[in-house]
Design an enzyme around this catalytic site. Sequence first.
Site, mmCIF file in Angstrom:
data_model
loop_
_atom_site.group_PDB
_atom_site.id
_atom_site.type_symbol
_atom_site.label_atom_id
_atom_site.label_comp_id
_atom_site.label_asym_id
_atom_site.label_seq_id
_atom_site.Cartn_x
_atom_site.Cartn_y
_atom_site.Cartn_z
ATOM 1 N N CYS A 31 -120.963 13.263 -45.183
ATOM 2 C CA CYS A 31 -119.786 14.085 -45.481
ATOM 3 C C CYS A 31 -119.382 14.840 -44.220
ATOM 4 C CB CYS A 31 -120.067 15.065 -46.623
ATOM 5 S SG CYS A 31 -121.255 16.372 -46.206
ATOM 6 N N CYS A 34 -121.704 17.548 -43.034
ATOM 7 C CA CYS A 34 -122.914 16.999 -42.396
ATOM 8 C C CYS A 34 -122.621 16.680 -40.936
ATOM 9 C CB CYS A 34 -123.370 15.733 -43.119
ATOM 10 S SG CYS A 34 -123.728 15.928 -44.871
ATOM 11 N N ASP A 460 -87.618 -7.865 -38.222
ATOM 12 C CA ASP A 460 -87.073 -8.813 -37.257
ATOM 13 C C ASP A 460 -86.847 -10.152 -37.960
ATOM 14 O OD1 ASP A 460 -86.377 -9.748 -34.605
ATOM 15 O OD2 ASP A 460 -88.248 -10.873 -34.670
#
Length: 800
Positions: A31, A34, A460
């Site tokens: 996380c 951490c 394009d």
Amino acid sequence: MTETSDAAGPTPDGGQRRELTARLAVPEMDCPSCAGKVDKSLGRVDGVVEAALQPTTGTARVTYDPDRTTEADIVRAIENAGYEVVGRGDESEDTDSGGMEIAPPSEIWTSSRAVKTWVGAVFVTLGLLFEFVLAGGNVAVASVLEYPLHVADVLFLVAVVTSGIPVVRSGYYSAKNLSLDIDLLMGTAIIAATGIGYFVEAATLAVLFSIAELLEEYAMDRARDSLRELMELSPDEATVRRDTGSSETPGADGEEVTVPADEVEVGETVIVRPGDKIPLDGTVVEGGSAVDESPITGESVPVDKGVGDEVYAGSINEDGYLEFETTAPASESTLSQIIEMVQGAQANKTEKEQFVDRFAGYYTPTVVVLAILTAALPPLFISGGATVGLAGFSHTFSGSWQTWFIRGLTLLVIACPCAFVISTPVSVVSGITSAAKNGVLIKGGNHLEAMGDVDAIAVDKTGTLTKGELAVTDVVALGGASEETVLRHAAALEQRSEHPIAEAILARADAAAVGDLPAIEAFESITGKGIRAAVGDETYYAGKPSLFEELGFDLSHAHLRTDGGAVAEVADEQCEREDCADIENGAVARFEDEGKTVILVGTEDELVGVIAIADEVRPGAERAVARLHDLGVAHVVMLTGDNEGTARAIAEQVGVDEYRAELLPDEKVDAVAELQAEYGDVAMVGDGINDAPALATADVGIAMGAAGTDTAIETADIALMGDDIGKLPYLYALSNKANGVIRQNIWSSLGVKALLALGVPLGLVSVALAVVVGDMGMSLGVTGNSMRLSRMEPDRFFDG
């Protein structure tokens, strides 16, 4: 662990300073908080130059000066933050094999922490039985400082020790690294509750929080599985034809040997038998087979491969025998680039993720202060009890120190921001890996988010809406010239051009066997208009009608001459006008109305002929545009350098909302800017090379057919690895849904925590409920919600 060496510039004394990069697997770092703790610990190591920490993959890439620190010091610093480093290897300065790019799978449910948690859960259960069911057996068995300890208390203390020690240990490392995170909050709460004799609360908190941590580790490990699946697509070994020295005939007659794919060099011949995975990128030199390229392009239909065709690592040889010559080492294959970019995509944070990080920085300290005030102030101002009434409802607040301490403890649990902090990165990883498995490479969470918010998509024409495979359909000779003369002069001019139109004209000239082409000199490309070169003593031009209009030809003037009701193929009569182009009636306009590109060939004084070239519209282009409209894209705009007539014909065929024709490369940039001013956020879809300026200008640049094209993969924000325009609706739907999932995760987690916080002072929320719902429940909820993105399939958004 893998180390790579890099030159890092001169040292003050004139020497060359070295830098090494250590790649480490840290599975428990799952996380952002951490990662923050590890970052602070590494920041105190003298010699660390840079640290890139990725909690979603559980990896750390640390660049350091080997003259000032070592890899062992770096590992020690990470372990001092409370996290184990696994998968370490020997030091090496000259290897670059990719290293630890994702943490290995964890044995979560059989780990030492899991065992301690289960033991603690058993003792908590027994303690609750003695506390509330077998009260007669809950006798005092000891005393501490004249405080009696009953059987239930002892059981709860054993649970605190077995399940709570890992939490307190993590909290210690958080305090050591000055990190106000969930580990510090929970560790403090467990110690405080135990210290004042609230053993039930302390044990319950220790066990439930440990279970929550295990479940979060499991959820993150499941999220990492999608990345591991990508890494497992390419085989580790390859069968190579090599001269081993045992044969008298080297080279092609060498023996077959199986070696690690990383050891295969560029130019070696690799053998792939039916059913085998192709281990590296290369070009087929012998054999033929149908190859499943779905791991790269997302296309489920196998592609026939023969001599001269490219093959990609990770694709599967269906039923034939192939030998191919490698064109890139394993670390530089198309699949390796995809994996590397998917792993690095999380570094580009979305706007929502940046908002959450900022918010969490204020949220946690604020709630911690409220928790302290909740535990300390009410008992000072409430004597015995106080009743408050509102709208016919009343509630009595207790003045007990025990009651308000537990409520403060509960707010500490709610102060953890884990659920909404992980809500965005987990969604991003799930969405990006899902896209990669379906042939769409998204190079960052910011691009995933931006794609879901676009208001218009510019596309394009050539190579995107059309196949980009040009072919000459008509040749009209003028002024007494023959068709062969027109092709000979056009092919002579185009032989030095690399434009697809040149390839089409040269192919037609070759098919018509026009013979030797005349030599040319002073070749010059006229950007966006055509080319010119000297053929003998005359300068010839080949290009768009607008180029010849600039030379002075009046292409609007035509002769009404027919031959038996059909337009004559050769016009050889001249009228009295000096600027007469003598083109058969409506030829240029007719070709353009048919969606063809018109190329004129001639000199400054005379036209030799007209060549019409057509490009077939992709079969799925019309459906793709329709699906984009269905999904909510209000404006799909076609941009092309082609003529007005061709652009109009293609636009009507595929159903775009508007088109802009005859655009030079810099004018496409202006067109994108105009669309941004008119509609808002714009995505541009092109070939990734010729359209690079326009792709860079757009809010999201998308390259088509990027497989095997390093430039396209590098320049675009998103790359469609195959030539399937049908992936565009899937990409938009995935991005749009990812944004919705992120919003759901953020606001649901914040909403639940807000409701729980409101219920705490009223005594409606217990410590257990705060852990089970506010922490564990929401973390699992947002992870599960995010994983829904991995189940999205392109067909659902194209055929549906």
